[in-house]
Write a protein that holds these residues in place. Structure first.
Motif, short mmCIF file in Angstrom:
data_model
loop_
_atom_site.label_atom_id
_atom_site.label_comp_id
_atom_site.label_asym_id
_atom_site.label_seq_id
_atom_site.Cartn_x
_atom_site.Cartn_y
_atom_site.Cartn_z
N GLY A 1 0.99 -1.45 -0.05
CA GLY A 1 0.09 0.06 0.07
C GLY A 1 1.17 1.22 0.03
O GLY A 1 0.98 1.23 1.37
N LEU A 2 0.52 1.99 -1.35
CA LEU A 2 1.51 3.27 -1.25
C LEU A 2 0.84 4.81 -0.95
O LEU A 2 -0.20 4.81 -1.44
CB LEU A 2 2.16 3.34 -2.11
N GLU B 1 5.30 3.99 1.56
CA GLU B 1 5.38 2.63 1.46
C GLU B 1 4.37 2.37 2.80
O GLU B 1 5.13 2.80 4.09
CB GLU B 1 6.01 1.21 1.55
N VAL B 2 2.86 2.19 3.09
CA VAL B 2 2.39 2.35 4.58
C VAL B 2 1.73 1.32 5.18
O VAL B 2 2.00 1.22 6.51
CB VAL B 2 1.53 3.51 4.55
N GLU C 1 2.82 -4.71 7.80
CA GLU C 1 3.42 -4.21 8.42
C GLU C 1 2.42 -2.66 7.60
O GLU C 1 1.57 -2.54 7.13
CB GLU C 1 4.57 -3.48 6.87
N ALA C 2 2.53 -1.77 8.34
CA ALA C 2 1.63 -0.81 8.72
C ALA C 2 2.60 0.93 9.54
O ALA C 2 2.70 0.46 10.95
CB ALA C 2 0.38 -1.66 9.49
N ASN C 3 2.34 1.32 8.43
CA ASN C 3 2.82 2.92 8.86
C ASN C 3 2.52 3.54 8.68
O ASN C 3 2.48 4.80 7.94
CB ASN C 3 4.75 2.68 8.17
N GLN D 1 -1.46 5.39 13.32
CA GLN D 1 -3.04 5.13 12.27
C GLN D 1 -3.24 3.58 12.87
O GLN D 1 -2.72 2.89 11.64
CB GLN D 1 -3.48 6.00 11.52
N GLN D 2 -4.07 2.57 13.52
CA GLN D 2 -4.53 2.27 13.15
C GLN D 2 -5.38 1.84 12.10
O GLN D 2 -6.37 2.16 12.54
CB GLN D 2 -5.00 0.87 14.87
N VAL D 3 -5.75 1.12 10.89
CA VAL D 3 -6.11 0.48 9.94
C VAL D 3 -6.34 -0.79 9.69
O VAL D 3 -5.21 -1.63 9.68
CB VAL D 3 -6.05 1.34 8.53
N LYS D 4 -7.26 -1.60 9.18
CA LYS D 4 -7.50 -2.95 9.00
C LYS D 4 -7.44 -2.52 7.57
O LYS D 4 -8.54 -2.41 6.87
CB LYS D 4 -8.34 -3.43 9.85
#
Length: 427
Positions: free
Chosen positions: A219-220, A236-237, A257-259, A270-273
């Protein structure tokens, strides 16, 4: 003396017929009053004495009186209007309103919003209803119906749901390069999301097949939108893996990965599912969401739960009595639901004017509930209930009572002639 009693009998008849004409006049006067129920005067005879005591019969009447004036609670015609806040009840039930004199009830649904945002009647009584929570769920909590004028807060995206098909015919030959994502991925698509400040971001997702039934995604977002990112490049997030069964169903999904660290004072980390469907290994059946079939990769559908800050752009009621607000950010939510009161003996409600009624001892207490529940009437939005007065019937009743009044007056003049004859006996 019998002659004298006939005078009082005639007077009682004239008084009763006069009162009945007053009821008819009130009905005619309210022929165009919204929600008005026509009333009917009901007569009762007066007994003067029993000539034979308790043996029955041989009872002398002393005239008539008005025993009761009862409303005829038939359903009035429901006419469509173009006003959003016009409401009509078809069936049993009354709107509950509250003002300086306490709670009262009405069938007049010609409401409007005052300058403070309250839904009120034409005499500024506040309409009561069931309130909704922040998610729009109606609660069993009664209060004034009001819409918020303030800016509603933004909501950061917490979940993005996606329904895709990833082409199983692809060969795992490409190696993803963040500097050239479109050429080095098997499939790409984009979805929108919001940070905690309500800023919108385009999340570009790139999918690469790594083995049979196995995919990776990246995810970018635009680099200038994230902390530490560079303008003119993609940052990249998030990243993750998807696995499928031999029949193309989603077997498992994992975010590795989550950024999500956006600029502008937004919440960091931020917590995104990312939800691709009901994966089998997570207890699902793999039927809903992303699949891997032998057809071109495609984004079938997606949604997310974030929103920007917004103001109310329109309000509307539905036939369940729900007040729905539509906001400038595209969101819609229920604010409240109209409550209807049901009485065991609505004919005994006490009229207080201005199309309002109050609870009395004989009417019983109000049973509050939603429209259409437990025998309560159905609600019609953009509609008003008209008066139940039938002018033709009222004019016929007027003629009957007028003739009754004249006949009672005739008994008095006849009695007067008889008394005059008695006076003449002395001569």
């Amino acid at each position: 003396m019998g002659i004298l009693s006939s005078l009082y009998t005639g007077v009682s008849g004239m008084a009763a017929q006069g009162e009945a004409l007053g009821v008819i006049s009130d009905n005619i006067a309210n022929a165009n009053t919204t929600g008005f129920k026509a009333s009917r005067a009901e007569f009762q005879d007066i007994i003067s004495k029993n000539l034979k005591g308790i043996l029955g019969g041989n009872q002398v009447g002393r005239g008539v009186k008005i025993g009761a004036v009862n409303p005829i609670l038939t359903q009035g015609n429901v006419d469509a209007t173009e006003k959003v806040t016009d409401l009509a009840v078809s069936g049993d039930g009354y709107f509950k309103v509250r003002g300086s004199d306490g709670d009262s009830f009405t069938r007049d649904g010609s409401f409007h919003f005052d300058r403070e945002g309250y839904l009120v009647t034409n005499d500024n009584q506040r309409v009561q209803g069931f309130q909704a929570d922040e998610k729009g769920n109606i609660l069993n909590k009664m209060a004034d119906i009001k819409f918020p004028r303030a800016l509603i807060p933004a909501k950061g995206t917490a979940e993005i749901k996606m329904d895709l098909n990833l082409d199983s015919r692809m060969e795992p030959t490409k190696k993803f390069d963040v500097k050239d994502p479109y050429s080095t991925s098997h499939y790409s698509t984009g979805v929108e999301m919001y940070d905690s400040q309500g800023n919108k971001h385009l999340l570009s997702l790139f999918f690469n097949k790594t083995a049979d039934r196995q995919w990776e995604y990246k995810g970018l977002v635009d680099g200038k939108e994230v902390t530490g990112g560079e303008e003119g490049s993609l940052a990249e997030v998030c990243a993750g893996k998807l696995e499928f069964t031999v029949d193309g169903k989603l077997d498992s999904q994992e975010m590795t990965e989550a950024n999500f660290n956006f600029k502008g004072g937004a919440l960091q980390n931020q917590q995104v599912k990312l939800n691709f469907g009901d994966a089998i290994k997570a207890g699902g059946k793999g039927l809903d969401g992303t699949k891997q079939y032998g057809k071109n990769s495609d984004l079938i559908g997606w949604n997310q739960d974030g929103a920007a800050a917004g103001t109310i752009t329109s309000l509307s009621f539905n036939d369940e009595g729900n007040l729905t607000a539509v906001y400038s950010n595209g969101q819609a939510t229920d604010l409240a639901q109209i409550a209807l009161a049901k009485f065991e003996n609505p004919e005994a409600l006490f009229k207080v004017g201005n199309n309002r009624l109050k609870e009395s001892r004989d009417s019983g207490g109000p049973s509050m509930g939603a429209p259409g529940s437990s025998g309560r009437g159905k609600l019609f939005a953009k509609s008003l209930e008209r008066s139940t007065v039938d002018l033709a019937t009222e004019f016929v009743n007027m003629i009957q009572n007028q003739r009754g009044f004249q006949a009672n007056a005739k008994t008095i003049t006849t009695t007067d002639e008889l008394l005059n004859e008695v006076i003449q006996l002395k001569r």
